[in-house]
Scaffold this active site. Structure first.
Site, mmCIF file in Angstrom:
data_model
loop_
_atom_site.group_PDB
_atom_site.id
_atom_site.type_symbol
_atom_site.label_atom_id
_atom_site.label_comp_id
_atom_site.label_asym_id
_atom_site.label_seq_id
_atom_site.Cartn_x
_atom_site.Cartn_y
_atom_site.Cartn_z
ATOM 1 C CE LYS A 65 -58.435 56.307 39.639
ATOM 2 N NZ LYS A 65 -58.650 56.269 38.213
ATOM 3 C CG PHE A 66 -53.799 49.338 46.361
ATOM 4 C CD1 PHE A 66 -54.023 48.041 46.155
ATOM 5 C CD2 PHE A 66 -53.349 49.612 47.588
ATOM 6 C CE1 PHE A 66 -53.648 46.917 46.937
ATOM 7 C CE2 PHE A 66 -53.015 48.648 48.522
ATOM 8 C CZ PHE A 66 -53.265 47.211 48.283
ATOM 9 C CE LYS A 69 -59.509 48.242 41.422
ATOM 10 N NZ LYS A 69 -60.733 48.016 40.132
ATOM 11 C CE1 TYR A 70 -57.410 45.186 51.338
ATOM 12 C CE2 TYR A 70 -56.471 47.290 50.723
ATOM 13 C CZ TYR A 70 -56.356 46.194 51.197
ATOM 14 O OH TYR A 70 -54.952 45.519 51.175
ATOM 15 C CG HIS A 285 -42.884 45.590 48.790
ATOM 16 N ND1 HIS A 285 -43.566 44.876 48.138
ATOM 17 C CD2 HIS A 285 -43.860 45.979 50.199
ATOM 18 C CE1 HIS A 285 -44.812 44.503 48.407
ATOM 19 N NE2 HIS A 285 -45.044 45.334 49.464
ATOM 20 C CG ASP A 341 -53.304 43.523 49.886
ATOM 21 O OD1 ASP A 341 -53.629 43.212 50.972
ATOM 22 O OD2 ASP A 341 -52.148 44.346 49.679
ATOM 23 N N PRO A 342 -53.737 38.910 48.518
ATOM 24 C CG PRO A 342 -53.431 36.504 49.278
ATOM 25 C CD PRO A 342 -53.546 37.970 49.591
ATOM 26 C CG MET A 343 -59.990 40.592 47.596
ATOM 27 S SD MET A 343 -61.023 40.956 48.901
ATOM 28 C CE MET A 343 -60.507 42.829 48.966
#
Length: 437
Positions: A65-66, A69-70, A285, A341-343
């Site tokens: 799902k992440f 989001k793009y 990370h 990923d600031p967006m």
């Protein structure tokens, strides 16, 4: 860029380029206006919410799902048009957005970014096309250092018969770079582009289990013909081996070299962190280090830098309050704060400021803590030696207080001395233990 920046750019491009041919759909050329009509959208009706590129509760533990989001408004056509380097307009919109972000950074003066560009290893032309995009659109900013990310998606390409075996993927990723190193004149655009690259990254969903344990019995890359994806360790080792040889060659020829800085330890097995400990210059990370005190100790002793992104983890794998950033920092591991990923994860045009501000509030960081984290950030990034001297002082490579210029870093000497003495004490302890064996 953040979501608001993307929204503003989409509206602006529609205002200026409505009648421009921007894509080929099933052999049919479409203008920007026709594309939006086909999607049953009008840019002026779009809002930040309807753009739907922000990760939140629904992406937690759901990497698929992440990735979706793009796609702005859930439309892959808009992703291809605005966020790709290869399309009918040769990635012009993406280049323009990046240059606008660069311009904002130059105005902010003290912030630098390390954006990733993807090389998939799907075909031998990828490097040439990417270099052409970079040079044609002059995507350069003094505040940007570029990294190449390699997604671990061999299984996708193998299932579609793009690749006969894993070795071919490695060839497509590294052979063009070797060729441009050996003969820059024959690959002018690529050799210019490589001067702006500071490192390689390995990315994908770490929680996907491959079921393969990398060992001396593992098939060689050219023999890996199955449709299964190789393990994380397999990818890491072969990337490391190629980068090592490539760096030796480039060093001999007086060219810039590359760091190896994979995404590691965000999820999945602890063995990922073990593989990175032996091969990587630094990692991104590193959350799973909290599960292994022994590995934490090794990372501390070897001073392997860890770029942490608590806001990203909060939306994907780990709630903010449980993030081990503070624990690692207090133990003396070399951690820094980084955006991811600031967006998806940030709201303002200063995403790094958001990371620092929220971390300072949640973890109750002092000014000294924040400055130490910022200093670590400069030490581990891809800035040149000259730029690091400018930000950290002449002697920044020295150990302990001698390497800390308090006028530039604002880190108290007593803090740096404490870190150095603790590190030396632990090393001496191990040396004594070895003597007594």
């Amino acid at each position: 860029m953040n979501q608001k920046h993307l929204l503003r750019f989409i509206k602006k491009s529609y205002c200026v380029d409505a009648d421009r041919v921007v894509c080929n759909a099933k052999g049919k050329q479409l203008t920007l206006k026709q594309l939006f009509q086909q999607l049953k959208l009008h840019p002026y009706d779009l809002t930040v919410d309807s753009l739907d590129v922000h990760a939140g509760r629904q992406t937690f533990q759901r990497f698929d799902k992440f990735n979706d989001k793009y796609n702005p408004v859930g439309a892959s056509e808009l992703r291809d048009l605005y966020l790709k380097t290869e399309n009918a307009i040769n990635g012009e919109y993406f280049a323009t957005i990046i240059k606008e972000v660069g311009s904002d950074l130059e105005d902010a003066k003290y912030q630098h970014t390390e954006p990733r560009l993807s090389i998939y290893g799907r075909s031998p032309e990828e490097w040439a096309k990417l270099a052409s995009w970079f040079n044609t659109h002059r995507v350069y900013s003094p505040n940007m250092k570029w990294m190449i990310q390699v997604p671990r998606i061999y299984d996708v390409f193998r299932s579609k018969n793009f690749l006969p075996h894993f070795g071919k993927m490695l060839e497509y990723i590294f052979v063009p770079v070797f060729e441009a190193t050996v003969n820059p004149q024959a690959h002018k655009e690529l050799s210019v582009f490589l001067r702006h690259i500071t490192g390689f990254d390995s990315v994908d969903d770490e929680s996907k289990h491959s079921g393969h344990m990398f060992s001396t019995k593992s098939p060689k890359p050219e023999d890996w013909t199955s449709q299964k994806n190789p393990s994380y360790t397999y990818y890491i080792y072969y990337m490391y081996a190629n980068i090592l040889v490539l760096n030796n060659l480039r060093r001999q020829r007086g060219m810039n070299t590359f760091l190896f800085r994979p995404h590691c330890g965000e999820a999945g097995a602890v063995t990922h962190l073990l593989a990175a400990f032996m091969t990587a210059d630094n990692i991104s990370h590193g959350l799973n280090l909290k599960k292994s005190p022994v590995l934490q100790y090794l990372y501390f002793l070897a001073r392997i830098p860890i770029a942490m992104s608590p806001l990203s983890n909060n939306s994907l794998f780990l709630e903010y309050a449980k993030n081990p950033l503070l624990d690692f920092h207090q133990k003396g591991l070399m951690v820094s704060l980084s955006t991811d990923d600031p967006m998806q994860f940030h709201y303002t045009k200063e995403p790094l400021m958001e990371e620092y501000a929220i971390a300072a509030q949640v973890f109750k960081l002092s000014t000294c803590d924040m400055c130490e984290i910022a200093r670590n950030s400069v030490l581990q990034c891809g800035l040149s030696h000259e730029e690091k001297v400018k930000f950290l002082g002449e002697n920044y490579q020295e150990d302990g207080p001698d390497g800390n210029d308090i006028r530039k870093t604002n880190v108290a000497q007593i803090r740096v001395a404490y870190r150095y003495e603790t590190w030396c004490y632990e090393l001496n302890l191990i040396a004594e233990g070895l003597k007594n064996e």
